[in-house]
Design a protein around this motif. Sequence first.
Motif, mmCIF file in Angstrom:
data_model
loop_
_atom_site.group_PDB
_atom_site.id
_atom_site.type_symbol
_atom_site.label_atom_id
_atom_site.label_comp_id
_atom_site.label_asym_id
_atom_site.label_seq_id
_atom_site.Cartn_x
_atom_site.Cartn_y
_atom_site.Cartn_z
ATOM 1 N N PRO A 63 0.834 -1.209 0.000
ATOM 2 C CA PRO A 63 0.000 0.000 0.000
ATOM 3 C C PRO A 63 0.869 1.260 0.000
ATOM 4 O O PRO A 63 2.019 1.232 0.458
ATOM 5 N N MET A 64 0.286 2.348 -0.502
ATOM 6 C CA MET A 64 1.024 3.608 -0.668
ATOM 7 C C MET A 64 1.718 4.044 0.631
ATOM 8 O O MET A 64 2.878 4.464 0.612
ATOM 9 N N GLU A 65 1.000 3.916 1.767
ATOM 10 C CA GLU A 65 1.562 4.418 3.028
ATOM 11 C C GLU A 65 2.727 3.556 3.535
ATOM 12 O O GLU A 65 3.448 3.965 4.441
ATOM 13 N N ARG A 66 2.918 2.357 2.962
ATOM 14 C CA ARG A 66 4.029 1.494 3.387
ATOM 15 C C ARG A 66 5.220 1.568 2.410
ATOM 16 O O ARG A 66 6.185 0.826 2.554
ATOM 17 N N MET A 67 5.097 2.433 1.391
ATOM 18 C CA MET A 67 6.112 2.463 0.329
ATOM 19 C C MET A 67 7.547 2.612 0.864
ATOM 20 O O MET A 67 8.424 1.808 0.539
ATOM 21 N N GLU A 68 7.760 3.621 1.717
ATOM 22 C CA GLU A 68 9.141 3.893 2.146
ATOM 23 C C GLU A 68 9.726 2.769 3.010
ATOM 24 O O GLU A 68 10.930 2.573 3.041
ATOM 25 N N GLU A 69 8.835 2.051 3.736
ATOM 26 C CA GLU A 69 9.338 0.929 4.547
ATOM 27 C C GLU A 69 9.593 -0.293 3.665
ATOM 28 O O GLU A 69 10.561 -1.015 3.847
ATOM 29 N N GLU A 70 8.675 -0.542 2.734
ATOM 30 C CA GLU A 70 8.721 -1.833 2.037
ATOM 31 C C GLU A 70 9.464 -1.840 0.703
ATOM 32 O O GLU A 70 9.910 -2.893 0.270
ATOM 33 N N VAL A 71 9.539 -0.677 0.060
ATOM 34 C CA VAL A 71 10.380 -0.646 -1.160
ATOM 35 C C VAL A 71 11.777 -0.220 -0.690
ATOM 36 O O VAL A 71 12.051 0.956 -0.465
ATOM 37 N N GLU A 72 12.607 -1.239 -0.508
ATOM 38 C CA GLU A 72 13.900 -0.974 0.153
ATOM 39 C C GLU A 72 14.963 -0.407 -0.794
ATOM 40 O O GLU A 72 16.011 0.040 -0.341
ATOM 41 N N ASP A 73 14.666 -0.466 -2.090
ATOM 42 C CA ASP A 73 15.721 -0.045 -3.032
ATOM 43 C C ASP A 73 15.360 1.236 -3.793
ATOM 44 O O ASP A 73 15.745 1.391 -4.950
ATOM 45 N N ILE A 74 14.668 2.158 -3.137
ATOM 46 C CA ILE A 74 14.387 3.447 -3.808
ATOM 47 C C ILE A 74 15.738 4.127 -4.074
ATOM 48 O O ILE A 74 15.975 4.668 -5.143
ATOM 49 N N ALA A 75 16.618 4.060 -3.075
ATOM 50 C CA ALA A 75 18.000 4.514 -3.290
ATOM 51 C C ALA A 75 18.839 3.269 -3.542
ATOM 52 O O ALA A 75 18.781 2.309 -2.776
ATOM 53 N N GLY A 76 19.592 3.283 -4.626
ATOM 54 C CA GLY A 76 20.399 2.101 -4.949
ATOM 55 C C GLY A 76 21.811 2.482 -5.361
ATOM 56 O O GLY A 76 22.014 3.432 -6.112
ATOM 57 N N VAL A 77 22.755 1.734 -4.797
ATOM 58 C CA VAL A 77 24.156 1.961 -5.159
ATOM 59 C C VAL A 77 24.729 0.625 -5.621
ATOM 60 O O VAL A 77 24.484 -0.409 -4.990
ATOM 61 N N ARG A 78 25.439 0.657 -6.732
ATOM 62 C CA ARG A 78 26.050 -0.581 -7.219
ATOM 63 C C ARG A 78 27.565 -0.432 -7.166
ATOM 64 O O ARG A 78 28.113 0.536 -7.681
ATOM 65 N N ILE A 79 28.193 -1.384 -6.511
ATOM 66 C CA ILE A 79 29.657 -1.353 -6.394
ATOM 67 C C ILE A 79 30.218 -2.470 -7.265
ATOM 68 O O ILE A 79 29.838 -3.634 -7.115
ATOM 69 N N ILE A 80 31.086 -2.072 -8.182
ATOM 70 C CA ILE A 80 31.660 -3.058 -9.098
ATOM 71 C C ILE A 80 33.099 -3.351 -8.674
ATOM 72 O O ILE A 80 33.887 -2.433 -8.436
#
Length: 270
Positions: A63-80
């Motif tokens: 649900p919309m109100e749980r977005m920031e808790e449950e979508v854990e990869d809004i910020a993503g960093v990839r280390i190669i």
Amino acid sequence: MEIQLWRSILCPYELAVKELTVKFEHIINEHKQNDLYSPIEQVRGRVKSVSSILEKMQRKNIPMERMEEEVEDIAGVRIICQFEEDIETVASIIQKRTDMVIKSEKNYLKHIKQSGYRSYHLIIYYMVETIEGPKRIQAEIQIRTMAMNFWATIEHSLQYKYKGDMPPHVTERLSKAADAIISLDREMSSVRNEIMDAQNSSQMQSNLVKDILSNIENLYKVSNKREVMKIQDEFLRVFRTKDLQQLERFHRQLDIIAEGYRAQAVYHNM
Ligand code: 0O2
């Protein structure tokens, strides 16, 4: 949700991606400045697009109100990394940091995904300062080798193309390619020490040349021009030998000469 609201929700995530990218790039620089091999080869960051966030929420019934808790990869960093061994080193660097608190870890190197996907994932809590005060957000860090990244990028594009309905012959090709990537990473690991030695020497040479040139530049200000020209010619001769030991010796000698001039300057100023 209004566009304006999306922008303000995503703003702290943009800041986090920028900060995290700078911090990981700094780790690369610190290693290089100290003539050390960097376990991080490259860093990339992104904020998940609104369309990908919505797609994930729909797929996982968030649900919309749980977005920031449950979508854990809004910020993503990839280390190669260059080698598989480096992944563990990078993970332990992150585990020891005080500005990144680990929420969870997924080891897709030990537990390869059905698709053939391999990578090490960390979900972290990270504090950012906003105009409304500090905010704790989540970010996903993916750590993988260049070869793993190559495979994942191609597979991701194909997944997008076939929208989850990949034809069996493509799946089979990708699975074979995943096996080839495992062999490639192993092969590279077996010559890791030699590659690392070569890279360290090249970094050392670059740092030495930088120091030597800065010393020569300083000597221009305080010493006889002809003397400095001679030193410069000698530097070029030593440089052309491609012998790191000779370059180190020249660097030490130049340090002694520069020290002599510094001592003279102090004496004259007394
Ligand atoms: P993006 O931003 O387009 O890369 P899920 O996201 O539902 O698959 P979960 O449990 O939320 O799974 O997280 P997981 O499995 O750790 O995966 C998160 C991210 O890892 C994905 O983000 C991909 O970037 C990457 N990933 C995971 N599995 C695969 C795979 O089989 N192939 C490729 N190429 N990448 C994978 P997103 O959400 O797909 O978004």
